[in-house]
Write an enzyme that holds these catalytic residues in place. Structure first.
Site, PDB file in Angstrom:
ATOM      1  CB  SER A 181      -0.370   7.092   0.660  1.00 21.24           C
ATOM      2  OG  SER A 181      -1.199   8.088  -0.022  1.00 21.24           O
ATOM      3  CG  HIS A 209       0.307   3.677   3.306  1.00 21.23           C
ATOM      4  ND1 HIS A 209       0.886   2.698   2.777  1.00 21.23           N
ATOM      5  CD2 HIS A 209      -0.552   4.218   2.344  1.00 21.23           C
ATOM      6  CE1 HIS A 209       1.062   3.020   1.290  1.00 21.23           C
ATOM      7  NE2 HIS A 209       0.221   3.921   0.990  1.00 21.23           N
ATOM      8  CE  LYS A 240      -1.779   0.816  -0.195  1.00 18.38           C
ATOM      9  NZ  LYS A 240      -2.954   2.047   0.159  1.00 18.38           N
TER      10      LYS A 240
HETATM   11  C1  PLP Z   1      -3.686   2.333  -0.715  1.00 15.99           C
HETATM   12  C2  PLP Z   1      -4.717   3.126  -0.038  1.00 15.99           C
HETATM   13  C3  PLP Z   1      -6.068   2.906  -0.037  1.00 15.99           C
HETATM   14  C4  PLP Z   1      -6.702   1.944  -0.894  1.00 15.99           C
HETATM   15  O1  PLP Z   1      -6.410   0.603  -0.524  1.00 15.99           O
HETATM   16  P1  PLP Z   1      -6.432  -0.414  -1.426  1.00 15.99           P
HETATM   17  O2  PLP Z   1      -6.741  -1.851  -0.576  1.00 15.99           O
HETATM   18  O3  PLP Z   1      -5.371  -0.656  -2.169  1.00 15.99           O
HETATM   19  O4  PLP Z   1      -7.998  -0.253  -2.359  1.00 15.99           O
HETATM   20  C5  PLP Z   1      -6.796   3.740   0.865  1.00 15.99           C
HETATM   21  N1  PLP Z   1      -6.506   4.726   1.640  1.00 15.99           N
HETATM   22  C6  PLP Z   1      -5.065   5.194   1.586  1.00 15.99           C
HETATM   23  C7  PLP Z   1      -4.710   6.115   2.744  1.00 15.99           C
HETATM   24  C8  PLP Z   1      -4.202   4.352   0.955  1.00 15.99           C
HETATM   25  O5  PLP Z   1      -2.810   4.642   0.947  1.00 15.99           O
END
Ligand code: PLP
Length: 392
Positions: A181, A209, A240
């Site tokens: 990320s 992602h 996302k």
């Molecule tokens: C954003 C993210 C999460 C968490 O996801 P949410 O639905 O926002 O809680 C988990 N793992 C990675 C790699 C992320 O980038």
């Protein structure tokens, strides 16, 4: 004497160091161009990759669900909070990902933390990339398994650790982000999967992602690399590219049944409101019916990366729409971000402890909905501000 005075001291320290961050307040929809803190800016800081946060079909689905089912589910999934919409969503995702079954959590964070902590115990081992997401790290800690961290994307190191553990007791889990990320690079899944198979480890991939970004119609990195059937636990997010909120775990029917019984966020925290589940369901229709969104995302990604590279920026190892602009010191990254904002571009400054010391950056994420004119304007601002600050 205030027993929390030490927190105020810590805050003062951050202000001193230039790493204190005020929350930016979004006053409009989350879109390619939005108003934050009273200023119209090009938004290069959201995970709304495909523009689904404001898609008419998702809006309508959410509104219809509110009208029919109200605004809350009333309980955790295991008591009385499993609605038809929740089951439809899990079946929809399982079909989309070409796996037996799926469980939806309240967030991607809950999916990772809840899953790792449920399936492993103190006698087990976790082999984890050093840049894996915080929710994986927390899940590892909660499991009380022994944690073996390998250098970023060093598949030989991961295989070596697994080889050393292979003859000993305990279960082994090999875990990696599909897309990282903060750097936007893709996990080396083919080599990791091979190592896991060779040494009898469970393979788990967090595709937060990559969901909606990589693979056919956004099916993620397992699809991108053609590794179907070889990754036992796939995590994805609905927060996302899918544009709503939630996380999911895909795998065998028994894995999912086990998580229904043992994953603590599933057991002890209330399920999604119907509007969330309905909007997510609509999002999977859009993913399959509007492939041009993913195409536009990648066209914009290539265009913006070329522009940054052409201006002389160091953009690290990114291979995805997440493009870091490396700056070095955290204070400078935050200063750069603030200066960009003053000129009409929102891009987040990220420093220690989110990334290692000395590797601070301003992170950019382009979306399918940015116009070329917006990207040109962002590039112009980046270049002008960076020259002024001596970054390029
Ligand atoms: C954003 C993210 C999460 C968490 O996801 P949410 O639905 O926002 O809680 C988990 N793992 C990675 C790699 C992320 O980038």
């Amino acid at each position: 004497m205030d027993p929390l005075a030490y927190l105020s001291e810590q805050l003062a320290g951050w202000r001193e160091a230039g790493t204190y961050q005020r929350l930016r307040i979004l006053e409009t929809e989350a879109a390619a161009e939005s108003r934050f803190d009273g200023r119209e800016v090009i938004n290069l800081a959201s995970n709304n990759y495909l523009g689904l946060t404001t898609h008419p079909r998702l809006r309508e689905a959410a509104l219809e669900a509110v009208r029919r089912y109200g605004v809350g589910s009333g309980a955790v999934r295991t008591i009385s909070g499993t609605m038809t919409l929740h089951m439809e969503l899990e079946e929809r995702i399982a079909r989309f990902k070409n796996v037996e079954a799926c469980v939806v959590f309240q967030s991607g964070f809950a999916a990772n933390a809840g899953t790792v902590s449920a399936i492993l115990g103190p006698d087990d081992h976790i082999v984890s990339d050093t840049l894996n997401h915080a929710s994986i790290i927390d899940g590892c800690r909660l499991s009380r398994a022994k944690i073996h961290v390998f250098p970023h994307k060093d598949t030989q190191a991961a295989a070596q650790i697994l080889a050393q553990l292979a003859s000993g007791p305990g279960r082994k889990l090999l875990i990696s982000d599909g897309v990282f990320s903060m750097d936007g690079d893709i996990g080396p899944l083919p080599a990791l999967v091979e190592a896991a198979e060779r040494h009898g480890a469970i393979m788990m991939v967090d595709d937060a992602h990559a969901s909606g970004v990589l693979g056919r119609a956004g099916r993620g990195t397992i699809d991108h690399f053609g590794l179907h059937g070889r990754v036992q636990i796939q995590v994805g997010t609905l927060s996302k590219a899918v544009g709503v909120l939630g996380g999911y775990v895909c795998g065998s029917r028994d894995l999912i049944e086990f998580l229904y019984h043992r994953a603590r966020p599933f057991l002890f925290s209330t399920s999604h409101p119907p509007a969330v589940a309905a909007a997510c369901l609509a999002a999977f229709d859009v993913l399959e019916q509007e492939p041009e969104r993913i195409e536009a995302l990648w066209n914009n990604t290539r265009y913006f990366k070329q522009g940054l590279a052409g201006a002389g920026f160091d953009t690290g190892l990114s291979e995805t729409p997440i493009t870091p602009v490396m700056v070095g010191e955290a204070r400078r990254a935050h200063e750069f971000s603030r200066a960009l904002f003053e000129e009409g571009v929102l891009a987040t400054g990220i420093g220690f402890p989110t990334v290692p010391e000395g590797k601070a950056r301003v992170r950019t994420i382009v979306t399918a909905t940015h116009t070329q004119a917006q990207l040109d304007r962002a590039l112009e601002v980046f270049t002008r501000v960076a020259r002024r600050m001596g970054i390029i």
